[in-house]
Design an enzyme around this catalytic site. Structure first.
Site, short mmCIF file in Angstrom:
data_model
loop_
_atom_site.label_atom_id
_atom_site.label_comp_id
_atom_site.label_asym_id
_atom_site.label_seq_id
_atom_site.Cartn_x
_atom_site.Cartn_y
_atom_site.Cartn_z
N GLY A 15 37.89 -83.32 -5.15
CA GLY A 15 37.53 -81.98 -4.80
C GLY A 15 37.85 -81.85 -3.32
N MET A 17 36.83 -80.64 0.59
CA MET A 17 35.77 -80.78 1.64
C MET A 17 34.57 -79.87 1.35
SD MET A 17 37.72 -81.18 5.00
CE MET A 17 36.47 -81.70 6.07
N GLY A 20 30.77 -81.43 -2.35
CA GLY A 20 29.63 -82.21 -2.86
C GLY A 20 29.86 -83.50 -3.38
N LYS A 21 31.13 -83.99 -3.03
CA LYS A 21 31.58 -85.27 -3.40
C LYS A 21 30.50 -86.50 -2.91
CE LYS A 21 35.57 -85.20 -1.27
NZ LYS A 21 35.45 -83.73 -0.74
N GLU A 90 36.18 -91.40 0.81
CA GLU A 90 37.06 -91.11 1.56
C GLU A 90 38.55 -91.81 1.04
OE1 GLU A 90 36.98 -88.55 3.45
OE2 GLU A 90 35.05 -88.25 3.84
N CYS A 146 34.73 -70.71 -1.55
CA CYS A 146 35.66 -70.16 -0.72
C CYS A 146 34.89 -69.47 0.53
CB CYS A 146 36.50 -69.24 -1.37
SG CYS A 146 37.81 -68.59 -0.34
N CYS A 149 36.11 -65.43 0.32
CA CYS A 149 35.87 -64.54 -0.46
C CYS A 149 34.51 -64.65 -1.55
CB CYS A 149 37.16 -64.20 -1.52
SG CYS A 149 37.28 -65.65 -2.60
N CYS A 184 39.59 -70.72 -1.53
CA CYS A 184 40.00 -70.71 -3.05
C CYS A 184 41.81 -70.80 -2.85
CB CYS A 184 39.69 -69.33 -3.92
SG CYS A 184 40.26 -67.92 -3.33
P1 ADP Z 1 31.97 -83.50 0.48
O1 ADP Z 1 31.65 -85.03 0.68
O2 ADP Z 1 32.88 -82.96 -0.87
O3 ADP Z 1 32.61 -83.10 1.96
P2 ADP Z 1 29.46 -83.09 0.81
O4 ADP Z 1 28.66 -83.94 -0.09
O5 ADP Z 1 29.38 -83.70 2.42
O6 ADP Z 1 30.81 -82.67 0.30
O7 ADP Z 1 28.65 -81.69 1.40
C1 ADP Z 1 28.25 -80.72 0.25
C2 ADP Z 1 27.31 -79.68 0.92
O8 ADP Z 1 27.94 -78.93 1.81
C3 ADP Z 1 26.74 -78.51 -0.12
O9 ADP Z 1 25.80 -79.02 -0.80
C4 ADP Z 1 26.30 -77.51 1.02
O10 ADP Z 1 24.97 -77.94 1.30
C5 ADP Z 1 27.18 -77.75 2.16
N1 ADP Z 1 28.35 -76.72 2.41
C6 ADP Z 1 28.37 -76.24 3.44
N2 ADP Z 1 29.80 -75.33 3.52
C7 ADP Z 1 29.93 -75.37 2.06
C8 ADP Z 1 30.92 -74.33 1.08
N3 ADP Z 1 31.97 -73.83 1.69
N4 ADP Z 1 30.89 -74.37 -0.08
C9 ADP Z 1 29.88 -75.31 -0.79
N5 ADP Z 1 29.09 -76.24 0.02
C10 ADP Z 1 28.95 -75.87 1.34
ZN ZN Z 2 38.84 -67.07 -1.67
#
Ligand code: ADP
Ligand code: ZN
Length: 201
Positions: A15, A17, A20-21, A90, A146, A149, A184
């Site tokens: 997914g 950034m 939630g990965k 990563e 996103c 939007c 998106c």
């Molecule tokens: P990843 O490893 O995919 O970068 P993380 O697990 O570190 O994701 O972070 C996910 C968290 O980031 C979400 O639970 C939310 O609290 C926060 N967050 C900040 N910006 C966004 C966004 N645009 N969309 C969704 N979550 C976001």
């Molecule tokens: Zn959008």
């Protein structure tokens, strides 16, 4: 958790950034530890988002310890013979040997859990993520929100000085002057050189 199978398989959490990965990887590792499975966590050295180099942290602040690695071969060397779960965060930054390393570990009975961004800032496949998703038994593809939007977001928008980065900027930027937003497909912008002159590709 054995999914009704003999031990040894590959799970990919992909997914953009902020999708939630890391949260999901940490959740799977914590549950394995509760089940008293021996777990090891690795993370590409290239991720400089966080000062805590020896941990995987999610954007909401949860954390687990991880060993930083430079290559897939280093993961292979460092895996303990008794490890039951090997988690790798990563994964998009790792070299193509990550695919045979993961399939070999899975063949030996290890549960391999990989997390990584599946598309780069251009929206194109990132590193070996596509190949890893192909060889995995289970793939979870997460979306963020996103910021432009509010729809589900499947793209990483790179910004340089607040403006969308051009297609020909490098895939991995050293020094970190850039910033990223989850967007998106429709709000994601990657201008090409020709668009600067008013011509659409
Ligand atoms: P990843 O490893 O995919 O970068 P993380 O697990 O570190 O994701 O972070 C996910 C968290 O980031 C979400 O639970 C939310 O609290 C926060 N967050 C900040 N910006 C966004 C966004 N645009 N969309 C969704 N979550 C976001
Ligand atoms: Zn959008």
């Amino acid at each position: 958790m054995n999914y009704g199978m003999r031990p040894g398989w590959i799970e990919v959490v992909s997914g953009v950034m902020f999708s939630g990965k890391s949260e999901e990887l940490i959740r799977r590792v914590r549950r394995a530890i509760i089940a008293r499975h021996r777990a090891q966590v690795f993370k590409s050295h290239l991720d400089s988002r966080y000062t805590g180099l020896y941990s995987v942290s999610s954007h909401d602040g949860t954390e687990i310890e991880a060993s930083p690695v430079d290559s897939a071969a280093e993961i292979f060397r460092l895996v303990h013979p008794e490890a039951e779960l090997v988690a790798i965060d990563e994964a998009q930054f790792l070299d193509p040997d990550i695919v045979p390393v993961c399939t070999t570990l899975a063949g030996r009975g290890v549960r391999v859990v990989l997390a990584g961004t599946d598309t780069d800032f251009r929206g194109e496949p990132f590193g070996s993520m596509g190949a890893l998703m192909a060889v995995a038994e289970m793939v979870t593809k997460l979306q963020a929100i996103c910021v432009a939007c509010g729809d589900p977001a499947c793209r990483n928008q790179r910004l340089l000085n607040g403006k969308p980065a051009r297609y020909d900027s490098p895939t991995i930027m050293v020094g970190g002057r850039e910033s990223y937003e989850a967007r998106c497909r429709h709000c994601h912008k990657v201008p090409r050189r020709d668009e600067d002159q008013g011509r659409l590709l």
